[in-house]
Design a protein around this motif. Sequence first.
Motif, PDB file in Angstrom:
ATOM      1  N   UNK A 132      10.869   5.836   4.788  1.00 57.87           N
ATOM      2  CA  UNK A 132      10.338   5.322   6.039  1.00 57.87           C
ATOM      3  C   UNK A 132      10.958   3.991   6.397  1.00 57.87           C
ATOM      4  N   UNK A 133      10.736   3.576   7.626  1.00 56.38           N
ATOM      5  CA  UNK A 133      11.299   2.325   8.127  1.00 56.38           C
ATOM      6  C   UNK A 133      10.392   1.149   7.784  1.00 56.38           C
ATOM      7  N   UNK A 134      11.021   0.046   7.409  1.00 59.49           N
ATOM      8  CA  UNK A 134      10.278  -1.188   7.156  1.00 59.49           C
ATOM      9  C   UNK A 134      11.178  -2.367   7.503  1.00 59.49           C
ATOM     10  N   UNK A 135      10.651  -3.282   8.296  1.00 61.75           N
ATOM     11  CA  UNK A 135      11.416  -4.464   8.704  1.00 61.75           C
ATOM     12  C   UNK A 135      11.147  -5.614   7.736  1.00 61.75           C
ATOM     13  N   UNK A 136      12.229  -6.281   7.306  1.00 61.50           N
ATOM     14  CA  UNK A 136      12.108  -7.429   6.413  1.00 61.50           C
ATOM     15  C   UNK A 136      13.135  -8.481   6.808  1.00 61.50           C
ATOM     16  N   UNK A 185      -4.654   3.069  18.256  1.00 56.11           N
ATOM     17  CA  UNK A 185      -4.488   2.034  17.217  1.00 56.11           C
ATOM     18  C   UNK A 185      -3.166   1.297  17.439  1.00 56.11           C
ATOM     19  N   UNK A 186      -3.037   0.603  18.575  1.00 51.96           N
ATOM     20  CA  UNK A 186      -1.760  -0.058  18.881  1.00 51.96           C
ATOM     21  C   UNK A 186      -1.407  -1.177  17.911  1.00 51.96           C
ATOM     22  N   UNK A 187      -2.380  -1.645  17.118  1.00 52.34           N
ATOM     23  CA  UNK A 187      -2.111  -2.694  16.138  1.00 52.34           C
ATOM     24  C   UNK A 187      -1.454  -2.145  14.877  1.00 52.34           C
ATOM     25  N   UNK A 188      -1.471  -0.828  14.697  1.00 55.78           N
ATOM     26  CA  UNK A 188      -0.905  -0.215  13.493  1.00 55.78           C
ATOM     27  C   UNK A 188       0.554   0.154  13.712  1.00 55.78           C
ATOM     28  N   UNK A 189       1.345  -0.035  12.669  1.00 57.95           N
ATOM     29  CA  UNK A 189       2.769   0.305  12.739  1.00 57.95           C
ATOM     30  C   UNK A 189       2.959   1.806  12.918  1.00 57.95           C
ATOM     31  N   UNK A 190       4.031   2.167  13.613  1.00 59.85           N
ATOM     32  CA  UNK A 190       4.442   3.558  13.730  1.00 59.85           C
ATOM     33  C   UNK A 190       5.874   3.691  13.212  1.00 59.85           C
ATOM     34  N   UNK A 191       6.276   4.921  12.972  1.00 64.04           N
ATOM     35  CA  UNK A 191       7.622   5.204  12.467  1.00 64.04           C
ATOM     36  C   UNK A 191       8.062   6.530  13.065  1.00 64.04           C
ATOM     37  N   UNK A 192       8.456   6.474  14.338  1.00 61.49           N
ATOM     38  CA  UNK A 192       8.757   7.711  15.060  1.00 61.49           C
ATOM     39  C   UNK A 192       9.969   8.436  14.470  1.00 61.49           C
ATOM     40  N   UNK A 193      10.925   7.693  13.925  1.00 63.54           N
ATOM     41  CA  UNK A 193      12.088   8.349  13.320  1.00 63.54           C
ATOM     42  C   UNK A 193      11.661   9.205  12.133  1.00 63.54           C
ATOM     43  N   UNK A 194      10.760   8.686  11.301  1.00 61.46           N
ATOM     44  CA  UNK A 194      10.238   9.506  10.211  1.00 61.46           C
ATOM     45  C   UNK A 194       9.427  10.678  10.766  1.00 61.46           C
TER      46      UNK A 194
END
Length: 258
Positions: free
Chosen positions: A20-24, A90-99
């Motif tokens: 999955x995607x994660x920004x750092x 839940x717009x405050x929760x992260x999504x991962x559309x690519x996954x």
Amino acid sequence: MSAHTPSASPRKPLVLMTMGSQARNGHDYQVMTHKYIKPLVEISDCTPLLVPTCCGTEALEHYLSLADGIYLSGAGSNIDPALYGQQNLTPDKAQDRERDLFDIALVRAAIDKGVPILGICRGMQEINVALGGDIHQKVYSEPGFDDHREDPEDPPELQYGESHMVELVEGSWFADLMGTRRIPVNSLHGQAIRRLGRGLAPLAHAEDGVIEAIHAPGLPQFTLAVQWHPEWHASENPHSVKIFTAFGEACRRQAAQR
């Protein structure tokens, strides 16, 4: 081959694990948590192949051609509700559309090819959405349901500790596998299955009725997904050991057909 040359070890099943995607620090990463990988290696006795989901589905069929199993992990992100016909609550929760897009396509293709599938938490919800089901985006706000979320202030040992019991469907293969009708599980999810996808059936329910495990009884291959986290300290939990052992055996049967 000389008498002293060891014979080649049997090929272990190869299992796809999508990342999955994660920004750092201003960079985008593709990630997979160790706790999901370890029981696949140590209990299922399979070889993981970590698959990026950030490059679209062009290579999906190639990855699948290598696979003896599909293992869909949990993640901190939610599935995009547009993919199951809802507005985002839940717009405050992260999504991962690519996954989302990769895994939904992967589930459908794996089903067509008869490849065993194991899903955990988000992975269970992906399977459901891939087959036309939908999700309670805020199950804790739905009348009659409990709050299944962990306390973010607790350390992981408490978050992943036993939270409630689940009741297994009487007479099901899963109840036979577990050797009991009720098992204790952890609980770290704010979302849950609302309407089951095509061909899916429940294998376990929480005490409030939330679906906690599913399978696809009409399919020839092994299919199992659970809402809790059996990967956490899996080797110390007899129920988790049974889940990962059964998946490994299914993947070995698949590998033997090659």
